[in-house]
Design a protein around this motif. Structure first.
Motif, PDB file in Angstrom:
ATOM      1  N   THR A   5      21.018 -27.457 -15.342  1.00  0.00           N
ATOM      2  CA  THR A   5      20.044 -28.370 -14.765  1.00  0.00           C
ATOM      3  C   THR A   5      18.683 -27.739 -15.018  1.00  0.00           C
ATOM      4  O   THR A   5      18.498 -26.540 -14.782  1.00  0.00           O
ATOM      5  N   MET A   7      14.369 -28.333 -14.635  1.00  0.00           N
ATOM      6  CA  MET A   7      13.233 -29.086 -14.095  1.00  0.00           C
ATOM      7  C   MET A   7      11.979 -28.237 -14.204  1.00  0.00           C
ATOM      8  O   MET A   7      12.056 -27.007 -14.228  1.00  0.00           O
ATOM      9  N   ARG A 125      26.465 -31.617 -10.431  1.00  0.00           N
ATOM     10  CA  ARG A 125      25.168 -31.778 -11.087  1.00  0.00           C
ATOM     11  C   ARG A 125      24.106 -32.284 -10.105  1.00  0.00           C
ATOM     12  O   ARG A 125      22.962 -31.852 -10.145  1.00  0.00           O
ATOM     13  N   LYS A 126      24.514 -33.190  -9.224  1.00  0.00           N
ATOM     14  CA  LYS A 126      23.594 -33.714  -8.217  1.00  0.00           C
ATOM     15  C   LYS A 126      23.133 -32.589  -7.281  1.00  0.00           C
ATOM     16  O   LYS A 126      21.958 -32.498  -6.933  1.00  0.00           O
ATOM     17  N   GLU A 128      23.073 -29.324  -8.026  1.00  0.00           N
ATOM     18  CA  GLU A 128      22.195 -28.447  -8.807  1.00  0.00           C
ATOM     19  C   GLU A 128      20.787 -29.026  -8.888  1.00  0.00           C
ATOM     20  O   GLU A 128      19.802 -28.312  -8.734  1.00  0.00           O
ATOM     21  N   LYS A 129      20.692 -30.332  -9.123  1.00  0.00           N
ATOM     22  CA  LYS A 129      19.375 -30.975  -9.215  1.00  0.00           C
ATOM     23  C   LYS A 129      18.628 -30.883  -7.889  1.00  0.00           C
ATOM     24  O   LYS A 129      17.426 -30.629  -7.864  1.00  0.00           O
ATOM     25  N   THR A 132      17.459 -27.252  -7.470  1.00  0.00           N
ATOM     26  CA  THR A 132      16.365 -26.970  -8.393  1.00  0.00           C
ATOM     27  C   THR A 132      15.070 -27.637  -7.934  1.00  0.00           C
ATOM     28  O   THR A 132      14.009 -27.009  -7.896  1.00  0.00           O
ATOM     29  N   ASP A 133      15.146 -28.901  -7.542  1.00  0.00           N
ATOM     30  CA  ASP A 133      13.973 -29.634  -7.062  1.00  0.00           C
ATOM     31  C   ASP A 133      13.384 -28.976  -5.818  1.00  0.00           C
ATOM     32  O   ASP A 133      12.177 -28.762  -5.723  1.00  0.00           O
TER      33      ASP A 133
END
Length: 145
Positions: A5, A7, A125-126, A128-129, A132-133
């Motif tokens: 992931t 960003m 994945r959700k 991880e996002k 990260t965000d």
């Protein structure tokens, strides 16, 4: 491991100031909401943390884990790998800093996490996002605040 992931966020500060905040693990519990305690276990040749133990409590997700860090000589990036964890079997990540002409820094965060418990790829994945965000927003607030 799955795809990372990735960003980015722009922080109104030069790269050295951003990296100083990233590297100050002792202060993480002050500004990283999920970090209950952070302990530097060893340092590298330039005085930056080499191994760090994290106690994380993000509501439903709780973990104690140790990461090993590799700091770029130019001070513009750091990478890490999981050494041990309770619910994680692997983690790799990085922060990369890119100065902009106006004196700001574009911070790019990459993260991959593998858990010991089964999790559907879409949910992983959700998560991880979201991690990260949140990490980027908390870092921006700390550096600019």
């Amino acid at each position: 491991m799955a795809d990372k992931t990735k960003m980015s966020i722009t922080v109104a500060a030069p790269p050295d100031r951003v990296m100083d905040v990233i590297a100050d693990y002792d202060a993480y519990p002050e500004w990283v909401a999920a970090a209950k305690s952070v302990e530097v276990l060893s340092t590298g040749p330039r005085g930056r943390a080499k191994q760090v133990r994290f106690v994380l409590d993000a509501g439903m997700v709780k973990d104690t884990y140790v990461l090993e860090f590799d700091w770029a000589a130019d001070g513009r990036s750091v990478t890490w790998e999981l050494l041990s964890g309770e619910i994680q079997k692997a983690q790799s990540g990085s922060y990369s800093l890119e100065p902009t002409p106006d004196g700001s820094t574009v911070v790019t965060y990459e993260l991959t996490v593998d858990l010991n418990i089964p999790m559907i790829g879409l949910f992983k994945r959700k998560a991880e996002k979201a991690i990260t965000d949140t990490a980027l927003k908390e870092l921006k607030k700390r550096v600019e605040g």
